[in-house]
Every structure is written in structure tokens, then in C-alpha cells.
Design a protein around this motif. Structure first.
Motif, PDB file in Angstrom:
ATOM      1  N   TRP A 179       0.833  -1.200   0.000  1.00  0.00           N
ATOM      2  CA  TRP A 179       0.000   0.000   0.000  1.00  0.00           C
ATOM      3  C   TRP A 179       0.872   1.257   0.000  1.00  0.00           C
ATOM      4  O   TRP A 179       0.611   2.201  -0.748  1.00  0.00           O
ATOM      5  CB  TRP A 179      -0.912   0.013   1.235  1.00  0.00           C
ATOM      6  N   MET A 180       1.907   1.263   0.813  1.00  0.00           N
ATOM      7  CA  MET A 180       2.795   2.424   0.891  1.00  0.00           C
ATOM      8  C   MET A 180       3.456   2.676  -0.463  1.00  0.00           C
ATOM      9  O   MET A 180       3.566   3.822  -0.915  1.00  0.00           O
ATOM     10  CB  MET A 180       3.857   2.179   1.966  1.00  0.00           C
ATOM     11  N   GLU A 181       3.899   1.616  -1.102  1.00  0.00           N
ATOM     12  CA  GLU A 181       4.532   1.740  -2.420  1.00  0.00           C
ATOM     13  C   GLU A 181       3.572   2.350  -3.437  1.00  0.00           C
ATOM     14  O   GLU A 181       3.926   3.286  -4.167  1.00  0.00           O
ATOM     15  CB  GLU A 181       4.994   0.356  -2.892  1.00  0.00           C
ATOM     16  N   MET A 184       2.770   6.102  -2.754  1.00  0.00           N
ATOM     17  CA  MET A 184       3.831   6.995  -3.232  1.00  0.00           C
ATOM     18  C   MET A 184       3.869   7.039  -4.763  1.00  0.00           C
ATOM     19  O   MET A 184       4.034   8.115  -5.358  1.00  0.00           O
ATOM     20  CB  MET A 184       5.171   6.556  -2.669  1.00  0.00           C
ATOM     21  N   ASP A 185       3.711   5.899  -5.382  1.00  0.00           N
ATOM     22  CA  ASP A 185       3.727   5.854  -6.848  1.00  0.00           C
ATOM     23  C   ASP A 185       2.603   6.689  -7.449  1.00  0.00           C
ATOM     24  O   ASP A 185       2.685   7.116  -8.603  1.00  0.00           O
ATOM     25  CB  ASP A 185       3.607   4.408  -7.340  1.00  0.00           C
ATOM     26  N   ASN A 186       1.568   6.912  -6.674  1.00  0.00           N
ATOM     27  CA  ASN A 186       0.428   7.690  -7.139  1.00  0.00           C
ATOM     28  C   ASN A 186       0.644   9.195  -6.990  1.00  0.00           C
ATOM     29  O   ASN A 186      -0.308   9.961  -7.124  1.00  0.00           O
ATOM     30  CB  ASN A 186      -0.835   7.252  -6.386  1.00  0.00           C
ATOM     31  N   GLY A 187       1.890   9.602  -6.720  1.00  0.00           N
ATOM     32  CA  GLY A 187       2.167  11.030  -6.783  1.00  0.00           C
ATOM     33  C   GLY A 187       2.776  11.662  -5.553  1.00  0.00           C
ATOM     34  O   GLY A 187       2.722  12.890  -5.393  1.00  0.00           O
ATOM     35  N   PHE A 188       3.400  10.846  -4.666  1.00  0.00           N
ATOM     36  CA  PHE A 188       4.030  11.409  -3.478  1.00  0.00           C
ATOM     37  C   PHE A 188       5.499  11.013  -3.377  1.00  0.00           C
ATOM     38  O   PHE A 188       5.893   9.923  -3.801  1.00  0.00           O
ATOM     39  CB  PHE A 188       3.299  10.963  -2.209  1.00  0.00           C
ATOM     40  N   VAL A 225       5.444  14.278   0.320  1.00  0.00           N
ATOM     41  CA  VAL A 225       5.246  15.556  -0.368  1.00  0.00           C
ATOM     42  C   VAL A 225       4.754  15.284  -1.780  1.00  0.00           C
ATOM     43  O   VAL A 225       5.345  14.470  -2.506  1.00  0.00           O
ATOM     44  CB  VAL A 225       6.569  16.353  -0.402  1.00  0.00           C
ATOM     45  N   SER A 226       3.680  15.938  -2.189  1.00  0.00           N
ATOM     46  CA  SER A 226       3.144  15.707  -3.531  1.00  0.00           C
ATOM     47  C   SER A 226       4.144  16.169  -4.595  1.00  0.00           C
ATOM     48  O   SER A 226       4.893  17.130  -4.394  1.00  0.00           O
ATOM     49  CB  SER A 226       1.801  16.412  -3.711  1.00  0.00           C
TER      50      SER A 226
END
Length: 255
Positions: A179-181, A184-188, A225-226
């Protein structure tokens, strides 16, 4: 601009260990606190000291006394404060507080822990599913977003002192790490890893067996951070010498 995230594990207890003097010396512009474990009316002396340091302060406690709760201290007055996320059980636990400023928004986040048993682990997964959708929608309105707080998840093996023996521990489960991966891959951006690829950097240590002195820790506190803010990132440091809690602060510097 200096932004600190700090799970204080009870602001009253942390204050008896020098938290307020530490805040004064650190002189951060904004501070996201998690697990404050107090209502505002329970800490009038602490609030006076915070105000004397020049901070506006905003609190979102849990309905259960002595449990959870988040806060934001800021020397720059926000244009808006958003209390909670609209999901009743999450808001009752005091887990999300957001301050909007002219050029970005800052969220103090305290994600549930699943370490107390299967029931809380399932609530943690429920929170994670909700948070994905919630943040996707939020970023349409606030694309410049910093989510600072205790995620209660170690992202990768480098983020935990003994990944093999903790492979089945809440906070390092495959589903949590995946989930964390994806999050982040979704824009963070994991701002700490943006600057530092080295091992043995942690933000939480068990009180058992002298774990902190041996640096047997977990990195579970983040400034995510986005991506539109990437060029504003200047530095991130973990501050393990701050000893007011079983966590330590993380300092983010941005333009």
C-alpha cells in the motif's frame, strides 16, 4: 521554511521532558503533532507556552480521553483549517487535521496501528482503503500537499532494523508495504529518502530491551510531499536526539 512532524506519545508527558524548550530552540515554522492524548481544556499551561513561542495552534483530539489526537502549530496563520475527513470512526479517533496556506496544504496524520490484534489490523486496512480515495479527491483541490505524520508502516527493509524477524509484524506486513509503495507511486515523494539512501535511520524504538540505545528501530514517521512540490524540497533530517517520546521528530525544509 522548517516543518516538523512529531509523534509525542502524550503531549503532557512530553512536556515534562522538556518539549516546550526544545520547540523554542528548534524554532520551526510549522509543527505537526500526533498522539497528543489530550483535549485543549486539559492543557491550558502548555497552550500558554505554545502561544508565547508565537504559534497559532489547532487541535483535533479523539473523543476517547487520553487517546490518539493530532495538532498543528504554525507561526504562519492558515487561510483555512479542516478538522477530520468526514468518516465518522476516523474522526472520532482524531487522526486527520489539515491547514491550508497560500501555496500549499499541510496535513497532520496519525494512521491506526494494528499491533494490538486482528481487529485493529482490519481497521488499519479499512483506513488505508479510505485514505487512498480521500487523498485522490483532495489533491484535485489541493495539488500542493504535504502529509506529515505517523503512518505506522515501514516502507522497505532498509526502514526497519530486522526485516526478517519482523516479516509478520504489523507495520511491516506485505500488504502494508505494498500500500505504501502504491500510495507513493500515485504522486508522493518520500522526502527523507529523496535526500538520504543510507540504512539505520529510524523514527521509533520500542521501550523494551534498550532498543533506542542500540538503534533497533523502525522508520514509520514521514513527510510525504506531492510531486508538484518536488522543486521546493531543500532538506530532510531525522532528529534522534530529541527524547520526549518513543518516536523522534522529522524535520523537513522547503522553499
Amino acid at each position: 521554511m522548517k516543518i516538523i512532524s512529531y509523534n509525542v506519545n502524550g503531549i503532557r508527558a512530553a512536556s515534562t521532558k522538556g518539549l516546550i524548550n526544545w520547540l523554542q530552540a528548534t524554532d520551526a515554522d510549522m509543527v505537526c503533532l500526533q498522539e497528543v492524548k489530550a483535549l485543549e481544556e486539559q492543557i491550558p499551561e502548555i497552550i500558554i507556552l505554545i502561544e508565547q513561542l508565537g504559534y497559532y495552534h489547532y487541535w483535533f483530539p479523539a473523543t476517547k480521553k487520553g487517546y490518539s489526537g493530532v495538532a498543528i502549530l504554525t507561526k504562519i496563520k492558515p487561510v483555512h483549517i479542516s478538522y477530520g475527513c468526514g468518516e465518522s470512526w476516523i474522526d472520532a479517533e482524531g487522526r486527520i487535521l489539515r491547514a491550508d496556506f497560500d501555496t500549499f496544504s499541510l496535513m497532520s496524520l496519525y494512521m491506526p496501528s494494528g499491533s494490538s490484534g486482528d481487529e485493529r489490523q482490519l481497521k488499519k486496512y479499512e483506513f488505508m482503503r479510505f485514505f487512498d480515495v480521500y487523498i485522490d479527491e483532495l489533491r484535485k483541490q489541493f495539488p500542493n500537499l504535504i502529509i506529515s505524520g505517523d503512518y505506522n508502516i515501514c516502507h522497505r527493509p532498509i526502514d526497519i532494523h530486522n526485516p526478517k524477524s519482523n516479516a509478520n509484524s504489523s507495520g511491516f506486513l506485505p500488504e502494508e508495504r505494498a500500500w505504501m509503495e502504491l500510495f507513493m507511486d500515485n504522486g508522493f515523494i518520500d522526502s527523507f529518502r529523496h535526500f538520504n539512501k543510507d540504512p539505520h535511520h529510524y523514527t521509533w524504538w520500542s521501550y523494551r530491551a534498550g532498543s533506542r540505545g542500540k538503534n533497533l528501530g523502525w522508520r514509520i514517521d514521514y513527510h510525504l510531499v506531492s510531486k508538484p512540490m518536488e522543486d521546493r524540497l531543500k532538506n530532510v533530517r531525522i532528529l534522534p536526539d530529541a527524547l520526549h517520546s518513543d518516536h523522534c521528530p522529522v524535520l523537513l525544509e522547503i522553499d
